[in-house]
Structures are given as C-alpha cells and as structure tokens.
Design an enzyme around this catalytic site. Structure first.
Site, PDB file in Angstrom:
ATOM      1  N   THR A 170       4.774 -29.061  -5.401  1.00 52.97           N
ATOM      2  CA  THR A 170       5.766 -28.522  -6.561  1.00 52.97           C
ATOM      3  C   THR A 170       7.074 -29.234  -6.008  1.00 52.97           C
ATOM      4  O   THR A 170       7.343 -29.329  -4.733  1.00 52.97           O
ATOM      5  CB  THR A 170       5.784 -27.190  -6.756  1.00 52.97           C
ATOM      6  OG1 THR A 170       4.207 -26.784  -7.016  1.00 52.97           O
ATOM      7  CG2 THR A 170       6.843 -26.660  -7.654  1.00 52.97           C
ATOM      8  N   LYS A 201       0.790  -1.225   0.067  1.00 56.72           N
ATOM      9  CA  LYS A 201      -0.125  -0.008   0.093  1.00 56.72           C
ATOM     10  C   LYS A 201       0.905   1.170  -0.044  1.00 56.72           C
ATOM     11  O   LYS A 201       0.826   2.233  -0.863  1.00 56.72           O
ATOM     12  CB  LYS A 201      -0.974  -0.324   1.382  1.00 56.72           C
ATOM     13  CG  LYS A 201      -1.862   0.789   1.391  1.00 56.72           C
ATOM     14  CD  LYS A 201      -3.144   0.471   2.024  1.00 56.72           C
ATOM     15  CE  LYS A 201      -2.938   0.508   3.554  1.00 56.72           C
ATOM     16  NZ  LYS A 201      -3.452   1.522   4.349  1.00 56.72           N
ATOM     17  N   TYR A 220      -1.033 -24.333   9.074  1.00 62.81           N
ATOM     18  CA  TYR A 220      -0.940 -24.170   7.753  1.00 62.81           C
ATOM     19  C   TYR A 220      -2.209 -23.861   6.992  1.00 62.81           C
ATOM     20  O   TYR A 220      -2.137 -22.635   6.257  1.00 62.81           O
ATOM     21  CB  TYR A 220      -0.156 -24.932   7.359  1.00 62.81           C
ATOM     22  CG  TYR A 220       0.470 -24.812   5.937  1.00 62.81           C
ATOM     23  CD1 TYR A 220       1.621 -23.918   5.723  1.00 62.81           C
ATOM     24  CD2 TYR A 220      -0.020 -25.514   4.674  1.00 62.81           C
ATOM     25  CE1 TYR A 220       2.105 -23.866   4.315  1.00 62.81           C
ATOM     26  CE2 TYR A 220       0.305 -25.232   3.414  1.00 62.81           C
ATOM     27  CZ  TYR A 220       1.381 -24.182   3.197  1.00 62.81           C
ATOM     28  OH  TYR A 220       2.047 -24.116   1.935  1.00 62.81           O
ATOM     29  N   LYS A 249      -3.129 -20.056   5.796  1.00 64.62           N
ATOM     30  CA  LYS A 249      -3.157 -19.753   4.461  1.00 64.62           C
ATOM     31  C   LYS A 249      -4.756 -18.998   3.920  1.00 64.62           C
ATOM     32  O   LYS A 249      -4.730 -18.309   3.371  1.00 64.62           O
ATOM     33  CB  LYS A 249      -2.917 -20.805   3.387  1.00 64.62           C
ATOM     34  CG  LYS A 249      -1.364 -21.101   3.584  1.00 64.62           C
ATOM     35  CD  LYS A 249      -0.675 -20.092   2.731  1.00 64.62           C
ATOM     36  CE  LYS A 249       0.965 -20.675   2.622  1.00 64.62           C
ATOM     37  NZ  LYS A 249       1.888 -19.853   1.865  1.00 64.62           N
TER      38      LYS A 249
END
Ligand code: UDP
Length: 321
Positions: A184, A111, A154, A158
């Site tokens: 991943t 911001k 977690y 998130k």
C-alpha cells in the site's frame, strides 16, 4: 452491500500504530465519520507529524508494555509494527514482538473491554513466495515462508499473530477480523527510515526527482500489486465494521500486478526524469510474485480498489514535492 459510515459516529477506537502511515489514515477517516480515536504509538517507525492534525488522544507507549487502558473502547485496530523490509531487518526484535507480545496485550485489552471488533493488520507476507499457480493468491493458500531467515521476524511474526487471533476467537469469542494487506502506498509513506530505505515507491520517486539512478533489485521482473491508501482504508473499515465477519481473514489490496522494472519506468515518466535504471542484487527471500485474489473481499465486503496506479502516484508525488 451495507455501508459502514453510520457505524462509526459516537464510537471509540483504539488504533495502535496510529502515527504510522496506515494508522494515521485510518484515524483520519474514523474522525471524519464522527468516531473518537485514541492512538497508542511508540514512534519507533511512525512520526508524530502524521497524527498532529487529528483530534485523537495520543499515548506514547509501546504495545508490548501496555497491559491496560482507561475508559470505554468499542473497537481496536492493531496496526503497530514496522513494515518496511529494510528497516524491520534492522529491528527484528521490535518487529516480532509488536506482532506477538504486543498483539497479545491488545487482545487481552479487547477481552477486558468486550470490544465489538478487533482488526489485526496482517500481511501478504504470510504467503511468502507462492508458486505461479497460487498467484493471484487466495486466502486458502497456506504460504511458502522461510521461518529461519532475514524476513522471518516479520513474516513469521505476522503468522504467529494470526494464530494468536485465531486462538482468542476460539477460546474467548474475541471478535477478531484479519486483513492480509498487500503493498500500500500514498502520502506519508516514507522513503527513508533511519539509515534504511522505507518502501519502493517513495524511494523511486525521490531517485527520479533527483535524476539519480533508480535502484532496481534483481532483474526487476519480481512483481508487486500496489494499492492506494484510500482504497486500503476503505477495505479495512469494511472488514472491521460490517456485520457477521468475526473470525474472517480477507486479502485487501489491488490486483493490478506490475513488475518492479515497470514501476521504475512509470515513476520515471511521471516525474519527467532523466534517471537511468541501475540493477543491484535481489535481497534474500524477496518474493518473486505478489498479487491478491480479491474474490473474497468482493463477496464479503463489496470491496473493489478504485484508484489506478497513475492516479495514486500523482497524489503521492504531489505530497512529496
Ligand atoms: N525494490 C527495488 N529497489 C529498491 C527498493 C525495493 O527493486 O530500491 C524492490 C524490492 O526488492 C521488492 C519490491 O521493490 O521486490 C518492493 O519492496 P518494498 O521494500 O517496498 O516492500 P516488499 O514488497 O518487499 O515488502
């Protein structure tokens, strides 16, 4: 579909968690395309070795303690967080804070600096344990998550992070873009984090190479869909940099769903190992199926994962050898 390559040259990027697995690959790609990178990392799970080869300015600090940064910034990628379940369960406070308090600090900096784009690396774990009819899982699925359990630092961290992003987008027009990242892998993903195991692929590779038992949890029929890191980085940069995507949330991953037992066999064959499979208990709240619905990623980003598991494993094993 437009390309993002030309949007990076001469631009400055802040990458939190830039010495981690994903953050270091993102930094490398951005530098290769002419961008300038500042890494903010407390090295709680990342390693300085992952980013030493980069030109990036390195600031060793915690996102939760960082309220302001000098200089101009065009883009912020908030990738700072422990991500390995075994490790984050041992560091639950750090994990939930990186995705809430630390994220809040980075949104405030976004911001102040009036950045052009802010990428939050959210996760497929926001979906928890979806029933079969929601696998492959679309972004419209709201999730089935245990808010009071060992993974909640977690998963719910998130989810709360996504809510922070949404709130900043609504209240201040902060140009947030959210990636729900599915498993991943690739070079730099670690087999061990302290006394915890890192992620399943490097762990199985090490076990197979040492001809030790491959430790499959549960009956091995739980699934994951593994995305090679090159494809993941491509998807993330498309989401951050292509025009008109502020406020969007998009799954990024590979939709080739595999059982963990299949993964164990594929890795065993890839390293010509004589390991046996040893079954152990399934950790609490370990999701049974995980596979992304990639239609939105294809439509909005022109994203398509290209690297097959066997190819990606070859690269990963080569790096680990
Ligand atoms: N897993 C396993 N054996 C191991 C480590 C992991 O069977 O030694 C399984 C784990 O239970 C999960 C999957 O592999 O179903 C992926 O685990 P990982 O910790 O890499 O990440 P997750 O996808 O759960 O976030």
């Amino acid at each position: 579909m437009e390309s993002y390559d030309g949007k990076i040259k001469g631009k400055s990027f802040l990458i939190t968690g830039g010495s981690g697995f994903l953050g270091s690959w993102l930094s490398e790609r951005i530098e290769a395309l002419g961008g300038t990178v500042t890494i903010l990392d407390n090295l709680s799970s990342g390693s300085r070795d992952n980013s030493k080869h980069l030109k990036a300015k390195f600031i060793q600090a915690d996102v939760c303690e960082t309220k302001t940064l000098p200089g101009k910034l065009d883009y912020i990628i908030h990738a700072a967080s422990i991500a390995s379940p075994d490790y984050y369960q041992k560091k639950p406070i750090e994990t939930i804070w990186a995705n809430t308090k630390g994220l809040h600090n980075m949104l405030e900096i976004a911001k102040q600096k009036k950045v052009k784009g802010f990428l939050f690396t959210s996760t497929s774990e926001v979906y928890g344990n979806p029933p079969d009819k929601f696998v492959p899982t679309p972004e419209t699925y709201y999730g089935n998550v245990n808010s009071y359990g060992p993974r909640s630092c977690y998963d719910e961290g998130k989810r709360c992070g996504e809510a922070y992003c949404y709130t900043f987008f609504q209240a201040f027009g902060t140009p947030v873009r959210l990636a729900r990242i599915f498993n991943t892998y690739g070079p730099r993903l670690r087999a061990k984090e302290g006394s915890s195991y890192g992620r399943v692929i490097p762990r199985f590779v090490n076990q197979a190479r040492a001809n030790e038992d491959i430790t499959v949890f549960g009956n091995g029929k739980q699934t994951r869909s593994f995305c090679y890191v090159d494809d993941q980085v491509d998807g993330l940069l498309r989401l951050l940099l292509l025009d008109g995507l502020d406020g969007q949330v998009v799954n990024i991953g590979n939709d080739d769903e595999k059982t963990i037992i299949e993964l164990a066999k594929t890795i065993k064959n890839a390293v010509s190992s004589s390991s046996e499979v040893a079954f152990g208990p399934l950790p609490k709240d370990d999701p049974i199926r995980r596979c992304p619905d990639l239609r939105k990623a294809k439509k909005l980003l022109g994203f398509k994962p290209r690297i097959k598991l066997k190819e990606g494993l070859k690269e990963t094993i080569g790096w680990m050898t």
